[in-house]
Design an enzyme around this catalytic site. Structure first.
Site, mmCIF file in Angstrom:
data_model
loop_
_atom_site.group_PDB
_atom_site.id
_atom_site.type_symbol
_atom_site.label_atom_id
_atom_site.label_comp_id
_atom_site.label_asym_id
_atom_site.label_seq_id
_atom_site.Cartn_x
_atom_site.Cartn_y
_atom_site.Cartn_z
ATOM 1 N N ARG A 118 3.048 -26.484 -25.180
ATOM 2 C CA ARG A 118 2.520 -26.568 -26.537
ATOM 3 C C ARG A 118 3.067 -27.790 -27.256
ATOM 4 N NH1 ARG A 118 4.556 -22.375 -31.039
ATOM 5 N NH2 ARG A 118 6.335 -23.786 -30.845
ATOM 6 N N LYS A 140 10.942 -23.445 -42.757
ATOM 7 C CA LYS A 140 9.605 -24.031 -42.824
ATOM 8 C C LYS A 140 8.653 -23.077 -43.550
ATOM 9 C CE LYS A 140 8.488 -22.395 -38.150
ATOM 10 N NZ LYS A 140 8.060 -22.787 -36.792
ATOM 11 N N TYR A 194 -17.108 -2.581 -52.871
ATOM 12 C CA TYR A 194 -18.329 -3.130 -52.306
ATOM 13 C C TYR A 194 -18.860 -2.272 -51.169
ATOM 14 C CZ TYR A 194 -17.550 -7.419 -54.969
ATOM 15 O OH TYR A 194 -17.384 -8.337 -55.983
#
Length: 371
Positions: free
Chosen positions: A137, A41, A265
């Protein structure tokens, strides 16, 4: 800010290493007498589902597992003929597509079963009844098992479905503690007995994923689902597996800077001595974690070089000390462990996450290749 470019410089590249997948599958095979499902998957955990599947099948895996029918159909289009199970199917199940593609589906509730049986398909859809074994779940809760099994038995009589498996999940397998797994094992046995009492023949039960496969034979039943382990991730931390990918990026800018130079930054890092700073054209849009510890590094010319300053959307800055690195020099962001090269486990530690998130997070701008 756009990425800096240099003519003739190779792009950032994620290379999948099928031989490592073969070796990891062999390790799983040595730990179990059960058949192995290679779970591919999320595009094979970011490594290319078809490539991972082919390597695993070549090494002895007999089944494949995916999230949904669309992923499974891409495997079929890639020429893979092994049995495939899908068990999430967030958009629902198209019975005709499942039957036509010879794709098994998991059914984890009475409502899912009724939705499937209510469709028309030329042949029965192969299903695995999915029971909740302790995660709350997914999977059918115990108080609905009788209704699910009775409905499945009725669906078989109607020629709508064919029950070929029963599955659950281990909620605590990463602890590598058989005592923690015992309740889920017991529930799986209980569910098999209940299914048989309802008149179902359940030839194949499966419960364990990678951690259970590697640590607890009592969880193996007739098949194990080996997914993250294929690409070198053992969530239990008990087994040394082989990294199955290498992420590289070219140096596209290098400059000598003075002590006291702020980097990136907000000047989140300031150099404490004269040094050289190199830029790699990958950033958090490409899957480089933005929040990382000061230990984060890449490999250049056989040495680890620290990442400094904040990771930008498109760029990462590396401190190479006294060495001015030529443009086009290849930095290895992660790869198989060799002492100098950071691994996905290193990056997971530096980012405070799991290695699964590192490999599945590599963005589409990164070129994919296969060794």
């Amino acid at each position: 800010m756009s990425r800096p470019r240099s003519a003739g410089v190779r792009p950032p590249t994620l290379q999948t290493l099928p031989e490592a997948i073969v070796r990891n599958t062999a390790i799983a095979g040595a730990r179990t007498r059960s058949r192995i499902m290679a779970v591919v998957k999320a595009d094979g955990y970011g490594h290319g589902a078809i490539t991972v599947a082919r390597a695993a099948i070549a090494a002895g895996a007999r089944w494949l597992g995916t999230t949904d029918i669309a992923e499974a159909s891409r495997l079929r289009a890639g020429g893979l003929t092994a049995p495939i199970l899908t068990w999430l199917n967030p958009s629902g199940v198209d019975a005709e597509s499942a039957a036509a593609g010879r794709i098994d589906v998991a059914v984890g509730s009475v409502d899912e079963l009724h939705a499937l049986i209510g469709q028309t398909s030329p042949t029965p859809v192969r299903i695995h009844v999915h029971v909740d074994t302790g995660m709350a779940r997914e999977g059918c809760p115990e108080h609905e098992w009788d209704a699910l099994f009775a409905g499945a038995q009725q669906g078989e009589r109607q020629g709508k479905v064919r029950v070929v498996g029963l599955m659950g999940h281990l909620p605590s397998a990463d602890h590598a503690d058989p005592e923690a797994n015992a309740p889920a094992v017991s529930r799986t046995h209980q569910a098999r007995r209940a299914a048989q009492a309802a008149g179902l023949d359940v030839p194949l039960a499966h419960l364990a994923a990678t951690s259970g496969t590697l640590t607890d034979p009592a969880t193996h039943f007739g098949m194990v689902r080996f997914g993250a382990g294929l690409v070198g991730i053992d969530p239990s931390g008990t087994t040394e597996l082989h990294g199955a990918s290498r992420l590289t990026a070219p140096v596209v800018h290098c400059a000598a800077v003075a002590a006291g130079t702020p980097v990136g930054y907000d000047g989140a890092y300031v150099t404490d001595a004269p040094t050289h700073l190199c830029v790699l054209p990958v950033g958090y849009a490409d899957g480089i974690p933005r929040e990382i510890s000061a230990d984060a590094a890449v490999e250049i010319h056989g040495r680890r070089r620290r990442v400094v300053g904040r990771v930008s959307m498109d760029q990462t800055v590396v401190d190479t000390g006294a060495d001015a690195v030529p443009l086009g020099t290849i930095a290895t962001v992660f790869g198989p462990s060799d002492g100098a090269t950071p691994t996905i486990h290193d990056w997971a530690r530096w980012a405070g996450t799991i290695p699964h998130a590192i490999v599945t997070g590599i963005g589409p701008r990164v070129k994919r290749t296969f060794a």
